[in-house]
Design a protein around this motif. Structure first.
Motif, PDB file in Angstrom:
ATOM      1  N   VAL A 164    -104.042 -41.897 -77.850  1.00 37.11           N
ATOM      2  CA  VAL A 164    -102.615 -42.169 -77.701  1.00 37.11           C
ATOM      3  C   VAL A 164    -101.908 -40.822 -77.758  1.00 37.11           C
ATOM      4  O   VAL A 164    -102.151 -40.022 -78.674  1.00 37.11           O
ATOM      5  CB  VAL A 164    -102.087 -43.096 -78.818  1.00 37.11           C
ATOM      6  N   LEU A 165    -101.055 -40.552 -76.760  1.00 34.08           N
ATOM      7  CA  LEU A 165    -100.250 -39.330 -76.742  1.00 34.08           C
ATOM      8  C   LEU A 165     -98.807 -39.728 -77.024  1.00 34.08           C
ATOM      9  O   LEU A 165     -98.258 -40.607 -76.351  1.00 34.08           O
ATOM     10  CB  LEU A 165    -100.361 -38.627 -75.390  1.00 34.08           C
ATOM     11  N   LEU A 166     -98.192 -39.099 -78.019  1.00 37.46           N
ATOM     12  CA  LEU A 166     -96.862 -39.491 -78.480  1.00 37.46           C
ATOM     13  C   LEU A 166     -95.949 -38.285 -78.489  1.00 37.46           C
ATOM     14  O   LEU A 166     -96.355 -37.191 -78.919  1.00 37.46           O
ATOM     15  CB  LEU A 166     -96.991 -40.095 -79.882  1.00 37.46           C
ATOM     16  N   THR A 167     -94.718 -38.452 -78.014  1.00 31.25           N
ATOM     17  CA  THR A 167     -93.729 -37.385 -78.111  1.00 31.25           C
ATOM     18  C   THR A 167     -92.562 -37.865 -78.948  1.00 31.25           C
ATOM     19  O   THR A 167     -92.149 -39.024 -78.845  1.00 31.25           O
ATOM     20  CB  THR A 167     -93.208 -36.932 -76.728  1.00 31.25           C
ATOM     21  N   THR A 168     -92.036 -36.993 -79.772  1.00 32.53           N
ATOM     22  CA  THR A 168     -90.945 -37.372 -80.668  1.00 32.53           C
ATOM     23  C   THR A 168     -90.185 -36.134 -81.129  1.00 32.53           C
ATOM     24  O   THR A 168     -90.725 -35.019 -81.105  1.00 32.53           O
ATOM     25  CB  THR A 168     -91.483 -38.134 -81.894  1.00 32.53           C
ATOM     26  N   ARG A 169     -88.950 -36.349 -81.535  1.00 27.52           N
ATOM     27  CA  ARG A 169     -88.151 -35.270 -82.132  1.00 27.52           C
ATOM     28  C   ARG A 169     -88.345 -35.198 -83.645  1.00 27.52           C
ATOM     29  O   ARG A 169     -87.875 -34.246 -84.274  1.00 27.52           O
ATOM     30  CB  ARG A 169     -86.673 -35.489 -81.824  1.00 27.52           C
ATOM     31  N   LYS A 170     -88.998 -36.212 -84.217  1.00 26.94           N
ATOM     32  CA  LYS A 170     -89.080 -36.326 -85.677  1.00 26.94           C
ATOM     33  C   LYS A 170     -90.528 -36.229 -86.139  1.00 26.94           C
ATOM     34  O   LYS A 170     -91.395 -37.000 -85.727  1.00 26.94           O
ATOM     35  CB  LYS A 170     -88.494 -37.667 -86.118  1.00 26.94           C
ATOM     36  N   GLU A 171     -90.775 -35.311 -87.090  1.00 24.30           N
ATOM     37  CA  GLU A 171     -92.132 -35.112 -87.577  1.00 24.30           C
ATOM     38  C   GLU A 171     -92.622 -36.317 -88.372  1.00 24.30           C
ATOM     39  O   GLU A 171     -93.814 -36.666 -88.323  1.00 24.30           O
ATOM     40  CB  GLU A 171     -92.203 -33.854 -88.446  1.00 24.30           C
ATOM     41  N   ASP A 172     -91.724 -37.000 -89.112  1.00 22.93           N
ATOM     42  CA  ASP A 172     -92.167 -38.146 -89.900  1.00 22.93           C
ATOM     43  C   ASP A 172     -92.658 -39.281 -88.999  1.00 22.93           C
ATOM     44  O   ASP A 172     -93.518 -40.068 -89.387  1.00 22.93           O
ATOM     45  CB  ASP A 172     -91.055 -38.637 -90.831  1.00 22.93           C
ATOM     46  N   VAL A 173     -92.128 -39.359 -87.755  1.00 23.15           N
ATOM     47  CA  VAL A 173     -92.625 -40.347 -86.797  1.00 23.15           C
ATOM     48  C   VAL A 173     -94.064 -40.020 -86.414  1.00 23.15           C
ATOM     49  O   VAL A 173     -94.929 -40.901 -86.344  1.00 23.15           O
ATOM     50  CB  VAL A 173     -91.727 -40.386 -85.546  1.00 23.15           C
ATOM     51  N   ALA A 174     -94.329 -38.751 -86.165  1.00 24.76           N
ATOM     52  CA  ALA A 174     -95.678 -38.335 -85.762  1.00 24.76           C
ATOM     53  C   ALA A 174     -96.696 -38.579 -86.871  1.00 24.76           C
ATOM     54  O   ALA A 174     -97.839 -38.972 -86.606  1.00 24.76           O
ATOM     55  CB  ALA A 174     -95.669 -36.861 -85.378  1.00 24.76           C
ATOM     56  N   ASN A 175     -96.308 -38.383 -88.117  1.00 21.85           N
ATOM     57  CA  ASN A 175     -97.246 -38.509 -89.237  1.00 21.85           C
ATOM     58  C   ASN A 175     -97.395 -39.947 -89.729  1.00 21.85           C
ATOM     59  O   ASN A 175     -98.261 -40.233 -90.555  1.00 21.85           O
ATOM     60  CB  ASN A 175     -96.794 -37.624 -90.402  1.00 21.85           C
ATOM     61  N   HIS A 176     -96.571 -40.853 -89.240  1.00 21.30           N
ATOM     62  CA  HIS A 176     -96.551 -42.209 -89.779  1.00 21.30           C
ATOM     63  C   HIS A 176     -97.651 -43.091 -89.194  1.00 21.30           C
ATOM     64  O   HIS A 176     -98.047 -44.084 -89.814  1.00 21.30           O
ATOM     65  CB  HIS A 176     -95.185 -42.857 -89.506  1.00 21.30           C
ATOM     66  N   VAL A 177     -98.148 -42.763 -88.004  1.00 19.41           N
ATOM     67  CA  VAL A 177     -99.158 -43.608 -87.357  1.00 19.41           C
ATOM     68  C   VAL A 177    -100.433 -43.618 -88.182  1.00 19.41           C
ATOM     69  O   VAL A 177    -100.967 -42.573 -88.555  1.00 19.41           O
ATOM     70  CB  VAL A 177     -99.447 -43.100 -85.925  1.00 19.41           C
ATOM     71  N   GLN A 178    -100.926 -44.831 -88.472  1.00 19.56           N
ATOM     72  CA  GLN A 178    -102.080 -44.990 -89.358  1.00 19.56           C
ATOM     73  C   GLN A 178    -103.394 -44.882 -88.583  1.00 19.56           C
ATOM     74  O   GLN A 178    -104.109 -45.855 -88.364  1.00 19.56           O
ATOM     75  CB  GLN A 178    -101.987 -46.345 -90.074  1.00 19.56           C
ATOM     76  N   MET A 179    -103.697 -43.689 -88.154  1.00 15.44           N
ATOM     77  CA  MET A 179    -104.990 -43.398 -87.528  1.00 15.44           C
ATOM     78  C   MET A 179    -105.117 -41.884 -87.467  1.00 15.44           C
ATOM     79  O   MET A 179    -104.143 -41.166 -87.729  1.00 15.44           O
ATOM     80  CB  MET A 179    -105.085 -44.021 -86.123  1.00 15.44           C
ATOM     81  N   PRO A 180    -106.302 -41.372 -87.166  1.00 11.73           N
ATOM     82  CA  PRO A 180    -106.441 -39.917 -87.070  1.00 11.73           C
ATOM     83  C   PRO A 180    -105.391 -39.320 -86.134  1.00 11.73           C
ATOM     84  O   PRO A 180    -105.228 -39.781 -85.006  1.00 11.73           O
ATOM     85  CB  PRO A 180    -107.859 -39.737 -86.531  1.00 11.73           C
TER      86      PRO A 180
END
Length: 918
Positions: free
Chosen positions: A326-342
């Motif tokens: 899964v490739l994800l783009t976001t302005r917020k670091e907490d969004v990137a770190n919240h996904v429960q997988m490697p």
């Protein structure tokens, strides 16, 4: 935008036939006087607009009055002109009377028009008096802006905003490496950065890279944004993964594949997806992705719980330990770190000073401009300081650089540097955008830019469709020695040079920009500016919030509305609305829109459409794509200003009325899966649309009163066509090829599906640049005929069954892209010197071509070879390996679908894509 409004009206008035007919009698004088008043008004508007933008509230009211009066004047004059046109088209005894006498109803209408004109003139006199009280410059020598931008250099982007990739080459490789590595667990790669830093552009470069395409079996891209519904995103993902690659139909039986193909041919929506509940969609996605290596991109994620919302009813994305990503783009670091997988979080860095300068200089001082600059060193010194001020943000660097490339004056550069605002990044971007907007060379182009507010966020815009909208809105002025379309394309180039639009794709056939998008920061700015200028208003409210539009002022009402993903039962709009755009509207009724000029609705269900549309006599563009509940009434023939009718993807609930062909202004007609029966010969000889340029018809004549002879007569009248697309199921009559003798201006031809063609016609129009032709059987070698077309750039050909094929040494002088499908050729001779510009060659299902011709090695420009379902060609093929050694990229798709009539289905899908299907 008062200046734009009045200029639009004046341009329209000048083109009307109202002053050329004796029918209108005394009204002619009134129209002439009104036009003089508008000409006088136009000279004042430059000073008016500058005062309005300075924040003068009284001037804002005056500007609103000017716009209202100008539009009212246009409505009145067009109503008079429409009456004259309508009477000239009347048939029989009453038609003769109306042309040479005045019916009582006409006399009443004329008197009303005269009264309304006098009323508008009184309004204009009051405006002039108010202007004097406000000390607005009444000097008639006010300079008028140039009508068109000057294209002073080429556009170098070949795909999505290449200049933004300056400085990100290493990061591109790093992210691709992470996606295709040998870690077997499902994992996320997140790109994190602030707005304008280039996240989406970088992600798209990764998504479209050859390494990624070859590594994953299935790919899908969805834009999440701030407002989203989980079920809608899942449905979008499902539609993409079940149709993205040929592998998606590996498990299907032939009947199922044919059924799905026919749904696309006929325009049916996939009911099994659209009507599914969220749990059902999630389950289907999970089942489909099982045992597949997939990549899903979630672009522009704002909330930390987005992943949970997508998986709340069922685990949608399975972990098959096959390196799916899964490739994800976001302005917020907490969004990137919240996904429960490697998770691998990639912080997209701002550009350093040197990379910022590289990007800035590529826009502000491109090579084709440097040679004309006397003191380049001075500009470079100032430019480096300005680039540093942009704080490493690619969007700011690109837009500011584009602006300065149009203002190569050292004093201007110095003034901008000294006046640089001490603001935060978001405010800095607004200042840069406002500066570039005000610097656009004319109000027409400013209108074109603000019009992007009408589209949903992250919407990919097809430029030919956009141009049709701009022309219908009268944003494009008449320019000597140029068509409206040519001027509009120069506007697109101007906006691209200024980095105000991102180039997604170019047309191989024509070389011009074909698809664009705008950055979400610029999109937000356009919405705000359009509302402030009372130019256009947008709404994406739900039915519970329906009500008055969110206009910038209660006293200033926009004449253009865009409704996006709304649930209105009846669209709220003022009676004077001129443009109405809608996207994904469910079960809506149109209000009475007497003065409507543009109606553009997509993916929506309409109610009572036929009872409303016949009264919209001012309509220029009717675009209903992938809509339901649409029937064309016979009153469509009353729309005597209609330029474009686009119903691709919409299933009509009625026969296309013959009255459509009475409209004299038609330029573009796109009909798909409609009950179409050609007009009888007696009517065909009187066809009105002599200016018709584009005609696309995807037709299933089964169950209709289809008359081949009448169709040939009908098509024979359309001798000004530049674009012609015809698909018929099961087969097109071979006689269609005979009409080309009467179509000397054709540029794009798409035809499918023929049954048996003994041979191609001896001569195609010499102007043809793109040709798609599909048949079950073509008996005679088509190359000796087609290779003589001097302008042919793209050729897609299916069905030649001869044993030999020969391309001579002087053949295909401009061909760049060639697709050959379902050929049964055993010998392919290619003489040296043939196809000197061919860069892209695709061979599909050519079962008897067991080895590639040695002549391919003599093609100096060939850099891309694709072999699909060509299992008989060995990986050890001498020509294949030699092409690889010379640097040609080779793609081989060898998986067989086990479908009896696969070539027919593949060619059909190709044609659907050409003709505007999704």
């Amino acid at each position: 935008m008062a200046q734009s409004a009045v200029s639009t009206v004046l341009g329209t008035v000048g083109s009307l036939a109202v002053q050329e007919t004796t029918f209108l009698c005394a009204v002619n004088l009134e129209v002439g006087l009104l036009k003089d008043e508008l000409m006088r008004l136009k000279a004042y508007l430059k000073d008016v607009d500058s005062k309005w933008r300075s924040g003068n509230a009284r001037v804002a009211v005056l500007v609103s009055q000017i716009r209202d009066a100008a539009y009212e004047a246009q409505n009145i004059i067009e109503a008079a002109d429409h009456m004259a046109k309508r009477n000239r088209l009347k048939k029989g005894f009453m038609g003769a009377i109306s042309r040479y006498a005045r019916l009582p109803t006409d006399l009443v209408a004329l008197r009303k028009i005269g009264v309304e004109i006098q009323h508008v003139r009184r309004k204009l006199n009051e405006i002039f008096a108010s202007a004097e009280k406000l000390n607005i410059n009444l000097d008639n020598n006010v300079l008028v802006e140039d009508e068109s931008p000057q294209d002073d250099g080429p556009i170098h982007q070949n795909s999505e905003d290449d200049v933004v990739m300056v400085g990100f080459e290493d990061e591109h490789e790093e992210i691709v490496d992470k996606l295709v590595d040998n870690d077997y667990l499902l994992s996320v790669v997140s790109i994190v950065a602030m707005g304008g830093a280039g996240k989406t552009t970088l992600a798209r470069k990764v998504y479209t890279s050859s390494r990624v395409k070859e590594h994953f079996d299935t790919l899908a891209w969805v834009t999440v944004s701030q407002k989203f519904k989980g079920v809608d995103l899942l449905k979008d993902i499902m539609k993409q993964i079940t149709g993205h690659k040929d592998e998606s139909v590996d498990q299907m039986k032939e009947y199922e594949v044919g059924k799905n193909i026919m749904k696309q041919i006929t325009g049916h929506k996939d009911e099994s997806v659209d009507q599914m509940k969220e749990y059902e969609v999630g389950k289907k996605i999970n089942e489909f992705l099982s045992q597949k290596r997939y990549l899903v991109v979630l672009d522009d994620v704002w909330e930390t719980d987005t992943w949970e919302k997508l998986n709340r009813t069922i685990k949608v994305f399975p972990d098959e330990t096959n390196s799916s990503r899964v490739l994800l783009t976001t302005r917020k670091e907490d969004v990137a770190n919240h996904v429960q997988m490697p998770t691998h979080v990639h912080h997209l860095k701002k550009l350093d000073e040197e990379k910022s300068w590289d990007l800035f200089s590529s826009k502000a001082l491109p090579p084709y401009k440097r040679y004309a600059i006397r003191d380049v060193d001075e500009f470079e010194k100032l430019g480096r300081k300005l680039a540093k001020k942009c704080d490493g943000l690619p969007l700011a660097l690109g837009v500011l650089g584009g602006y300065l490339s149009k203002n190569l004056n050292a004093q201007i550069w110095s003034d901008i540097l000294s006046d640089w605002p001490a603001t935060k990044d978001g405010q800095m971007m607004s200042v840069i955008l406002a500066r570039s907007y005000k610097d656009l060379p004319n109000h027409h182009l400013r209108s074109c830019l603000l019009y992007f507010a009408a589209f949903p966020e992250d919407y990919e815009i097809h430029v030919p469709h956009l141009i049709e909208l701009w022309i219908a809105e009268s944003f494009i002025p008449d320019t000597p020695n140029h068509t409206l379309e040519e001027t509009a394309r120069s506007y697109v180039i101007e906006l691209a040079q200024r980095s105000l639009v991102q180039v997604v794709d170019r047309s191989t056939t024509h070389g011009w920009i074909d698809r664009i998008r705008i950055h979400d920061i610029l999109h937000d700015w356009c919405i705000q500016e359009a509302r402030q200028d009372v130019f256009l208003d947008t709404s994406n409210k739900t039915v519970d919030q329906a009500g008055a539009s969110s206009s910038s002022s209660d006293n200033l009402i926009s004449y253009r509305f865009s409704f996006q993903t709304s649930s209105y039962q009846i669209l709220p709009a003022t009676p004077n609305v001129r443009s109405l755009l809608g996207f994904k509207l469910s079960s809506v009724s149109l209000p009475k829109l007497r003065f409507l000029r543009v109606l553009c609705i997509e993916d929506s269900t309409l109610k009572d459409f036929s009872s409303v549309i016949g009264r919209c006599i001012h309509l220029r563009l009717l675009r209903l794509r992938y809509c339901e509940g649409v029937a064309l009434p016979s009153s469509i023939g009353k729309l005597l200003y209609l330029q474009t009718i686009d119903l691709r993807g919409t299933i009509l609930e009625s026969v296309v009325p013959n009255s459509l062909w009475d409209i004299p202004t038609l330029r573009h007609v796109y009909l798909r899966n409609c009950f179409f029966s050609p007009p009888p010969p007696a009517r065909s000889v009187r066809l009105q649309p002599k200016e018709l340029q584009s005609f696309a018809l995807l037709l299933d004549p089964v169950g209709t009163d289809f008359r081949c002879h009448d169709m040939m007569i009908f098509l024979g009248q359309l001798n000004q066509l530049t674009t012609f697309c015809l698909f018929m199921h099961p087969n097109i009559p071979a006689e269609v090829l005979n009409i080309f003798a009467n179509m000397p201006h054709l540029v794009d031809i798409s035809l499918g599906q023929f049954d048996v063609l003994d041979k191609l016609p001896a001569e195609f129009p010499q102007s043809v640049r793109s040709l798609f032709l599909s048949a079950d059987v073509i008996k005679q070698d088509p190359m000796p005929i087609l290779e003589k077309l001097p302008c042919l750039v793209v050729l897609r050909l299916w069905g030649y069954k001869g044993q030999t094929m020969c391309c001579s040494s002087q053949g295909f002088p401009r061909l760049q892209e060639l697709l050959l499908g379902s050929f049964s050729t055993e010998v392919w001779r290619m003489e040296e010197g043939a196809m000197p510009k061919l860069s892209h060659l695709t061979l599909q299902s050519c079962k008897k071509i067991s080895k590639l011709p040695v002549g391919l090695l003599h093609l100096p420009s060939l850099d891309h070879l694709e072999l699909a379902f060509m299992t008989q060609i060995s990986e050890d093929d001498i020509t294949l390996n030699e092409l690889r050694r010379k640097g040609c990229e080779v793609y081989i798709h060898i998986r067989s679908l086990g479908i009896v009539n696969l070539p027919h289905l593949m060619s059909t899908l190709c044609l659907l894509q050409i003709c505007g299907a999704r």
